[in-house]
Design an enzyme around this catalytic site. Structure first.
Site, mmCIF file in Angstrom:
data_model
loop_
_atom_site.group_PDB
_atom_site.id
_atom_site.type_symbol
_atom_site.label_atom_id
_atom_site.label_comp_id
_atom_site.label_asym_id
_atom_site.label_seq_id
_atom_site.Cartn_x
_atom_site.Cartn_y
_atom_site.Cartn_z
ATOM 1 N N ASP A 101 0.867 -1.161 0.000
ATOM 2 C CA ASP A 101 0.000 0.000 0.000
ATOM 3 C C ASP A 101 0.920 1.232 0.000
ATOM 4 O O ASP A 101 2.145 1.132 0.109
ATOM 5 C CB ASP A 101 -0.953 -0.020 1.194
ATOM 6 C CG ASP A 101 -2.195 0.829 0.930
ATOM 7 O OD1 ASP A 101 -3.230 0.575 1.546
ATOM 8 O OD2 ASP A 101 -2.112 1.757 0.079
HETATM 9 C C1 GLC Z 1 -4.183 4.327 -0.358
HETATM 10 C C2 GLC Z 1 -5.151 3.229 0.032
HETATM 11 C C3 GLC Z 1 -5.293 2.133 -0.992
HETATM 12 C C4 GLC Z 1 -5.126 2.729 -2.377
HETATM 13 C C5 GLC Z 1 -3.689 3.213 -2.506
HETATM 14 C C6 GLC Z 1 -3.426 3.877 -3.854
HETATM 15 O O1 GLC Z 1 -3.404 4.674 0.744
HETATM 16 O O2 GLC Z 1 -4.930 2.593 1.287
HETATM 17 O O3 GLC Z 1 -6.579 1.535 -0.806
HETATM 18 O O4 GLC Z 1 -5.394 1.738 -3.358
HETATM 19 O O5 GLC Z 1 -3.325 4.105 -1.463
HETATM 20 O O6 GLC Z 1 -4.180 5.029 -3.974
#
Ligand code: GLC
Length: 746
Positions: free
Chosen positions: A289
């Protein structure tokens, strides 16, 4: 340093079969396998590490952004993927840099959060789950994929399959709610919707099961916070939707932020190796993430950035989203002997295999056609599908004196801070949904009621202390036959980093509702929210309550369809609505305890509260209709179910005894009375949507096999245990119609 390995060797490596087994194909196509292996043979170690780096575009960061000279990173082969690049033209520009200006011309892969639509925005996923209409949900994501792939996007960070039992957690809005069985059905449908049956089609895209794992079990409902649960609960409740995604062929996984039982998910070998690769045989790749590898340091799990890179990569996180650590630290870690070049070759190979499966190694620009994008976005049939799903998402919680549906001849006072808000109707993770395309409730109602019989007043803001708008709202109510108060949360009160410790309507909304109630007119409350709210202070002031969730681009016309009876609401709650925050966590499939409080009067020395019933305000699976469905004649085909015998058939007669045609979601629950681990008092094991004309009845049947009764037992094996079971069938998880059977010990 060049690793020149013959094709077979690379296949063995990347397929993780370095132990001399027959290599499974990386891509399912020998021609593409050769392309991938040929590239790996040519790549330097630095270029392989480059494939593991994902950078965000600067214009739409979805996390704590750190600037980078992205074009330089692409040219140098230090960028394998990007996120938040949208639009066919922009993707073409960046892809051209990668293909024409880097040494090997390896195309980028562009990822984006296509969560509930791309340009046509559907209801938030929690609302979609409330439809219990798996086909309609799949159709929505298929449309999202068609739109997003026309706009240069190859990969979505969806489906979010986190089970959520705590409405304080704002990301409840993004998933399928509290139930594992419903979550499994929706996870499978979403993966198929995005990936289709053939990833080489230019209107299909990689899906991503996230956030692995148990991110929704955050203590105190606080986002990014600690999760600590038994392995049995992890395997029983939180992991099955992820497993369903793997079984549906999901191409990627996203490792989560949370610390799980002391080991952060983005550095968790048990999750990423033992379970995902070892038990489930996942063949795709894992992305972190946003910055979650770097955050291993803040967890107190990694001692330095290099240590974080080592722990994340060795645990099984193959792509670094915005930690900016894998390059350069993996190079150093190889020199230090803490990571091997083989590992990096395997990771790079998995990522290249996905690019190959998308057809990008053959044609890097196949998703970057502005003409196709222009012809695809916001097609009328897309908007109609969004309106249809927004209707299906609505859950009718209360309808005293059949206030709803509102007659078209009525004079309506449409009041509230969410009645005409374009941004709030789209919600969080609204992709490239434009507020200019959003049709608010006011606009939707204007399509039904003439201006002289539609009185609008905002009344108050969503938050804040200002009550100066009350008088105008009250005046509208005094002139109207019925008041429709559109209340709830703003778009950014749910979603990421949006936990709430108080789930009442914010600001002056209750005060406004109280003022409207003084008019003595019938009041319909339409709630727009991204989670279960506490509504005990709303119910006495409203004759009817309709949950519209956050309904998306076509929310206005959809809710107008429901309120006027053009569509009979059929939604069912995918999450429990508590009486108070004090009851949380509260969910329907709870355990009995050794002193269960029987329904009704509180009994001392039982498991209960001094100041509240145990029961929720509204249970999981609950939802009314304008008509009346009745259930009877529940029958189980045999008293005993044998392991090798015929499945049990559970059948029930459902009748539409009201004045409207309507759809009912018939739900089947079981209760395993005795187990080697204590069992939930109810477990959803089936549901069936039936449309019945008024006066019509239908027999609905379900099949139950021993496999349906399986659970993670005391010895952490998965399977059923012989013994007595009850079955319940009805319109929600409090269904009273019941029968019983026994699973034989044979
Ligand atoms: C964010 C979220 C995740 C998302 C990623 C890219 O922090 O936790 O769900 O897909 O970053 O935007």
């Amino acid at each position: 340093m060049h690793l020149r390995t013959p094709l077979l060797g690379i296949l063995l490596l990347v397929a993780g079969l370095a132990r001399g087994q027959t290599p499974a194909s990386l891509t399912g196509d020998p021609r593409l396998d050769e392309k991938v292996s040929d590239l790996l043979r040519q790549m330097t170690l630095e270029e392989k590490v480059g494939q593991l780096m994902q950078h965000s575009s600067d214009d739409n960061a979805t996390g704590p952004a750190t600037k980078s000279n992205i074009l330089n990173e692409i040219r140098s082969g230090r960028c394998g993927a990007m996120l938040n690049v949208t639009g066919a033209a922009y993707s073409k520009t960046l892809q051209t840099v990668a293909v024409k200006q880097s040494r090997l011309g390896i195309p980028l892969i562009f990822g984006y959060d296509v969560i509930h639509g791309y340009k046509t925005i559907f209801p938030i996923c929690l609302g979609q789950a409330a439809s219990w209409d798996v086909a309609a949900i799949e159709k929505a994501d298929r449309i999202a994929a068609i739109e997003a792939t026309s706009a240069g996007i190859h990969w979505t960070y969806s489906p979010m399959v986190d089970i959520a039992r705590d409405p304080r957690w704002g990301r409840m809005s993004e998933g399928a709610g509290e139930d594992t069985y419903l979550g499994i059905q929706i996870a499978k449908a979403r993966v198929h919707a995005f990936q289709g049956d053939d990833l080489s089609r230019p209107d299909t895209m990689l899906a991503c099961a996230k956030h692995f794992a148990a991110y929704g079990a955050a203590q105190a409902g606080r986002d990014y916070y600690t999760t600590d649960l038994s392995e049995a609960t992890l395997r029983e409740v939180y992991l099955p939707p992820f497993k369903a995604a793997v079984d549906a062929g999901v191409a990627t996984f996203m490792a989560a932020f949370n610390d799980l039982n002391g080991v952060p998910s983005s550095g968790n070998k048990f999750l990423l190796q033992t379970v995902l690769r070892g038990e489930w045989g996942f063949k795709g790749f894992v992305v972190s993430d946003w910055g979650s590898v770097n955050e291993l340091q803040y967890h107190g799990y990694a001692a330095s950035p290099r240590d974080a890179a080592r722990l994340g990569f060795n645990a099984g996180v193959e792509m670094d989203m915005e930690s900016k650590l894998y390059y350069p630290h993996l190079l150093g870690l190889v020199k230090e002997g803490k990571v091997t070049e083989e590992q990096i070759t395997v990771a790079a190979g998995r990522i290249l295999a996905m690019k190959a499966r998308l057809g990008l190694l053959d044609d890097p620009f196949r998703y970057s056609d502005p003409a196709r994008e222009k012809a695809t976005l916001l097609r009328p049939e897309h908007l109609e599908a969004a309106r249809d799903l927004a209707r299906r998402a609505c859950v009718l919680l209360k309808n005293d004196k059949q206030i709803l549906p509102v007659q078209k001849e009525a004079t309506v006072a449409l009041v509230g801070p969410l009645a005409d808000s374009r941004i709030d109707i789209l919600g969080s993770w609204r992709g490239r949904g434009e507020t200019s395309d959003a049709v608010t409730l006011l606009k939707g109602f204007q399509g039904v009621f003439p201006s002289d019989r539609l009185l609008y007043a905002r009344g108050c803001d969503i938050s804040g202390k200002d009550t100066t708008g009350f008088a105008e709202a009250r005046a509208a109510a005094d002139k109207a036959d019925v008041v429709i108060a559109v209340l709830g949360e703003s778009w950014d009160m749910s979603g990421e980093a949006s936990s709430r410790s108080n789930l009442d309507l914010p600001g002056q909304q209750i005060a406004l509702l109280t003022e409207l109630h003084k008019s003595g007119k019938p009041i319909v409350v339409v709630l727009m929210c991204g989670r279960a709210l506490t509504l005990e202070n709303v119910l006495p002031l409203a004759d009817a309550v309709l949950i519209a969730w956050i309904p998306g681009t076509m929310g206005g016309p959809a809710i107008a369809d429901v309120v006027t009876g053009a569509y009979n609401p059929a939604g069912k709650l995918p999450v429990t609505f508590p009486r108070s925050v004090g009851q949380i966590p509260i969910f329907y499939n709870h355990k009995s305890s050794g002193r269960p409080q029987p329904p009704g009067e509180r009994i001392q020395y039982k498991s209960n509260y001094l100041d509240s019933p145990n029961s929720p305000l509204f249970p999981f699976g609950f939802g009314l209709s304008y008509t009346k469905f009745t259930y009877d004649n529940l029958r189980v085909s045999a008293p005993i179910l044998h392991a090798q015998g015929e499945p049990l058939t559970v059948s029930v007669t459902v009748r539409n005894e009201g004045g409207y045609d309507g759809e009912e979601t018939v739900q089947l629950y079981i209760h395993d009375r005795v187990g080697s681990l204590t069992r939930p008092v109810r477990e959803l094991k089936g549901f069936s949507k039936v449309f019945l004309k008024k006066g019509e009845e239908r027999e609905v049947t379900f099949k139950l096999t021993p496999a349906d009764l399986a659970f993670w037992r005391a010895d952490l094996t998965f399977g059923p245990e012989p013994g007595k079971f009850e079955v319940f069938v009805g319109g929600d998880s409090d269904a009273t119609l019941q029968d019983k059977f026994e699973l034989a010990a044979d």
